[in-house]
Design a protein around this motif. Structure first.
Motif, short mmCIF file in Angstrom:
data_model
loop_
_atom_site.label_atom_id
_atom_site.label_comp_id
_atom_site.label_asym_id
_atom_site.label_seq_id
_atom_site.Cartn_x
_atom_site.Cartn_y
_atom_site.Cartn_z
N GLU A 49 0.82 -1.22 0.00
CA GLU A 49 0.00 0.00 0.00
C GLU A 49 0.86 1.27 0.00
OE1 GLU A 49 -3.28 2.35 -0.42
OE2 GLU A 49 -3.07 0.20 -0.76
N ASN A 52 1.56 1.65 -3.58
CA ASN A 52 0.32 2.05 -4.26
C ASN A 52 0.07 3.54 -4.12
OD1 ASN A 52 -0.18 -0.60 -4.99
ND2 ASN A 52 -1.70 -0.96 -3.39
N LEU A 67 -1.07 4.65 6.69
CA LEU A 67 -1.23 3.21 6.52
C LEU A 67 -1.64 2.60 7.85
CD1 LEU A 67 2.00 2.25 4.50
CD2 LEU A 67 -0.26 2.81 3.61
N THR A 68 -2.66 1.77 7.83
CA THR A 68 -3.08 1.05 9.03
C THR A 68 -2.10 -0.12 9.24
OG1 THR A 68 -4.48 -0.49 7.81
CG2 THR A 68 -5.51 1.59 8.55
N GLU A 70 -2.76 -3.19 9.19
CA GLU A 70 -3.08 -4.21 8.19
C GLU A 70 -2.46 -3.88 6.84
OE1 GLU A 70 -5.49 -2.63 10.15
OE2 GLU A 70 -5.43 -4.29 11.57
N GLN A 71 -2.30 -2.59 6.51
CA GLN A 71 -1.71 -2.18 5.24
C GLN A 71 -0.19 -2.12 5.31
OE1 GLN A 71 -3.84 1.56 5.20
NE2 GLN A 71 -5.02 0.92 3.41
#
Length: 171
Positions: A49, A52, A67-68, A70-71
Motif C-alpha cells: 500500500e 500504491n 497506513l493502518t 493491516e496495510q
C-alpha cells in the motif's frame, strides 16, 4: 517527466509519524534531502500500500497518506516475543556485552535459515527475551513527503533487484 511505476528508481524525502497511545502523532523518522530514501519500485520490500500511494507520481509531487497496521507491518504479535537461551549469543564461549544490550536490534536466523531482526527486550541470567515483530507493527503510520526524483532502473539494478550508486547498494 518520468512517473513512478514498476522498475523505476524512486527518490523521496518524508517525515514518518505514528499514532501513539494518546492518539497523537509522534515523529519517528525523517528522510531529508541530504539523505533521501532511494528504492526500486515494485521490488522494494516496502508495504504494497505504501507503493500504491506513490504509483504514478512524478518528481516534485507531494504526498500525504496513512497506513493502518493491516496495510503495513501487521498487528503486534505477542507470540513473536520469545525467550532464547543466553548461550546462543556466545562467540568463542564469551558474550559480547556491548552487542547484547536492551534495545539493540540483532541480526538472527531461524531454524530454516531465514534472516530476521530481533530486538533485545530483556536479559536474564540464563535467557534473553527477544522481540521479532517489525518495529512499526501495530502502528498507524503517517507519511508526509515529496518525490525528489524518478528514473529508469539500469539493467544491473533490475537483475540484482535493488538500487546501485548514490543512495543505493554499493558492490
Amino acid at each position: 517527466m518520468a512517473q513512478i511505476s514498476e522498475n523505476k528508481v524512486v527518490t523521496i524525502t518524508y517525515d514518518l509519524s505514528v499514532t501513539d497511545e494518546n492518539n497523537e502523532k509522534v515523529l519517528v523518522e525523517s528522510a531529508e534531502a541530504d539523505s533521501p530514501m532511494v528504492f526500486l519500485f515494485g521490488k522494494s520490500g516496502l508495504p504494497e500500500e505504501f507503493e500504491n500511494q506513490l504509483d504514478g507520481k512524478q518528481a516534485g509531487d507531494s504526498f500525504n497518506f496513512s497506513l493502518t497496521p493491516e496495510q503495513a507491518y501487521g498487528d503486534y504479535d505477542q507470540q513473536a516475543v520469545v525467550s532464547i537461551p543466553k548461550q546462543v549469543f556466545e562467540v568463542d564461549g564469551q558474550i559480547d556485552e556491548e552487542m547484547l544490550q536492551e534495545g539493540n536490534f540483532l541480526p538472527m536466523s531461524d531454524n530454516e535459515g531465514h534472516q530476521m531482526q530481533g530486538k533485545v527486550v530483556s536479559i536474564g541470567d540464563t535467557e534473553v527475551q527477544m522481540d521479532f515483530n517489525h518495529p512499526l507493527a501495530g502502528m498507524v503510520m503517517h507519511f508526509d513527503g515529496q518525490v525528489a526524483a524518478v528514473r529508469d532502473a539500469t539493467q544491473e539494478e533490475l537483475a540484482h533487484g535493488h538500487v546501485h550508486g548514490e543512495g543505493g547498494h554499493q558492490h
